[in-house]
Design a protein around this motif. Structure first.
Motif, PDB file in Angstrom:
ATOM      1  N   CYS A   1       0.797  -1.190   0.120  1.00 52.57           N
ATOM      2  CA  CYS A   1       0.079  -0.082   0.203  1.00 52.57           C
ATOM      3  C   CYS A   1       0.804   1.277  -0.069  1.00 52.57           C
ATOM      4  CB  CYS A   1      -0.998   0.085   1.192  1.00 52.57           C
ATOM      5  SG  CYS A   1      -2.143   1.141   1.293  1.00 52.57           S
ATOM      6  N   CYS A   2       1.849   1.347   0.741  1.00 51.73           N
ATOM      7  CA  CYS A   2       2.760   2.275   0.750  1.00 51.73           C
ATOM      8  C   CYS A   2       3.341   2.774  -0.777  1.00 51.73           C
ATOM      9  CB  CYS A   2       4.101   1.970   1.506  1.00 51.73           C
ATOM     10  SG  CYS A   2       3.655   1.974   3.238  1.00 51.73           S
TER      11      CYS A   2
ATOM     12  N   LEU B   1       0.881   4.311  -3.045  1.00 52.55           N
ATOM     13  CA  LEU B   1       0.559   5.831  -2.716  1.00 52.55           C
ATOM     14  C   LEU B   1       1.357   6.780  -3.622  1.00 52.55           C
ATOM     15  CD1 LEU B   1      -1.626   6.348  -0.636  1.00 52.55           C
ATOM     16  CD2 LEU B   1       0.354   7.259   0.912  1.00 52.55           C
TER      17      LEU B   1
ATOM     18  N   ILE C   1       1.959   4.844   8.463  1.00 52.02           N
ATOM     19  CA  ILE C   1       0.869   4.425   7.742  1.00 52.02           C
ATOM     20  C   ILE C   1      -0.349   5.383   7.809  1.00 52.02           C
ATOM     21  CG2 ILE C   1       1.307   1.847   8.351  1.00 52.02           C
ATOM     22  CD1 ILE C   1      -0.644   1.999  10.341  1.00 52.02           C
TER      23      ILE C   1
ATOM     24  N   LEU D   1      -2.239   6.196   4.574  1.00 52.66           N
ATOM     25  CA  LEU D   1      -2.410   5.152   3.652  1.00 52.66           C
ATOM     26  C   LEU D   1      -3.749   5.231   3.025  1.00 52.66           C
ATOM     27  CD1 LEU D   1      -0.518   1.907   4.629  1.00 52.66           C
ATOM     28  CD2 LEU D   1       0.251   3.797   3.109  1.00 52.66           C
TER      29      LEU D   1
ATOM     30  N   MET E   1      -8.515   4.451   7.072  1.00 50.95           N
ATOM     31  CA  MET E   1      -7.251   3.697   7.560  1.00 50.95           C
ATOM     32  C   MET E   1      -7.388   3.274   8.960  1.00 50.95           C
ATOM     33  SD  MET E   1      -4.472   2.357   6.502  1.00 50.95           S
ATOM     34  CE  MET E   1      -3.690   1.430   7.279  1.00 50.95           C
TER      35      MET E   1
END
Ligand code: INS
Ligand code: FE2
Ligand code: FE2
Length: 304
Positions: free
Chosen positions: A93-94, A97, A139, A142, A217
């Motif tokens: 997910c990082c 982004l 996070i 995210l 999130m």
């Protein structure tokens, strides 16, 4: 030159002027240097400063304030609690982004992964033993993947920007407050009083916040059974709630646990905001450390 920064009422947070060679900067938290201006040369969160971004940011908040209603938020929370869209790890997910641009932010036009790592590394330097804070920082944004097609491709106004409670009166301290006059809830007597549908000390967990990357999130982390402490989840969930952590609005909705957690949120905010800069972090160098934290606090794959 000095800049004024709201003082959190937390003992460990101190601000003092530093020596002449760094005369344009302030020291915070016994180490973190607060820059006087953002990468565009303006003070941070100055929504009135003339800049290339000013009109775009204001237009963003106009649409955001018109559309974030109690009913809208309720629908979004129901829809996104299902977490049936994607399966992936936190690190995946990082990386996703990187494709995201945030139109609400007057201080940043770097790729989002830079912002995550800049925030996390700055906190890690000053709070080396609080590994949960390092991961929380990594996070916290995210949820902005909501902008991407596989997450529903939500418009910017439903993903980024400062957040605020819906179901009670919109506080004057919220950025570009005037645009709430075009929000139908503004005229609804059930929703436009100080407490609205809530009651004194009911606890923020019972308050519906405008829908965006924070709450999403938080849902992802909680439903996937993270072992992060409650303060970490609180930081993720309310980091865009500037009316509370900057302006002390809505405090009467908090319960005891919220009051405790707010101390950490105030600390976190300094790093979230003031670490935004052009200084690049070497992703490959720090990756193993963050992967080890992800493994400690999260399952290998999460439902999103
Ligand atoms: O423009 C920014 C950005 O969207 C951040 O991610 C959010 O946390 C802030 O509250 C907001 O002011
Ligand atoms: Fe954010
Ligand atoms: Fe952030």
């Amino acid at each position: 030159m000095t800049i004024i920064i709201d003082q959190p009422d937390f003992v460990e947070v101190v601000e003092k002027k530093v020596d002449a060679e760094q005369e344009n900067e302030l020291v915070l938290d016994g180490g973190f240097v607060v820059p006087e201006s953002n990468s565009f040369g303006h003070t941070f969160r100055d929504y009135d400063a003339e800049s290339d971004r000013k009109d775009g940011v204001e237009n963003f908040y106009r649409i955001n304030h018109i559309n974030q209603t109690y009913d809208f938020v309720k629908k979004m929370r129901e829809e996104y609690s299902r977490l049936n869209r994607v399966q992936m790890s936190i690190w995946e997910c990082c990386e996703l982004l990187n494709d995201v641009v945030d139109e609400s932010d007057p201080d940043l036009d770097e790729p989002q992964i830079e912002h995550l790592l800049q925030t996390a590394e700055a906190i890690r330097k000053d709070y080396p033993n609080e590994d949960w804070m390092h991961l929380t920082a990594l996070i916290h944004d995210l949820g902005k993947v909501l902008l991407l097609p596989s997450f529903g491709e939500l418009p910017q106004w439903a993903v980024v920007g400062d957040t605020f409670p819906v179901g009670c009166a919109f506080d004057e301290s919220i950025v570009h407050h005037k645009y709430f006059k075009e929000n139908p809830d503004y005229y609804n007597p059930a929703y436009n009083t100080k407490y609205g549908v809530y009651s004194e000390g009911c606890g923020l967990e019972n308050v519906m916040m405008s829908w965006g990357h924070d709450d999403y999130m938080y849902l992802v982390a909680k439903e996937n059974k993270t072992t992060l402490p409650s303060a970490g989840l609180f930081v993720i969930r309310y980091h865009s709630f500037y009316a509370l952590h900057r302006s002390d609005a809505y405090k009467y909705l908090m319960n005891e646990e919220d009051i405790e957690n707010l101390k950490w949120l105030k600390i976190f905010n300094k790093y979230d905001l003031y670490s935004k800069s052009k200084v690049r972090i070497d992703v490959e160098k720090v990756k193993p450390y963050y992967l080890s934290l992800i493994e400690k606090y999260f399952p290998a794959k999460l439902n999103w």
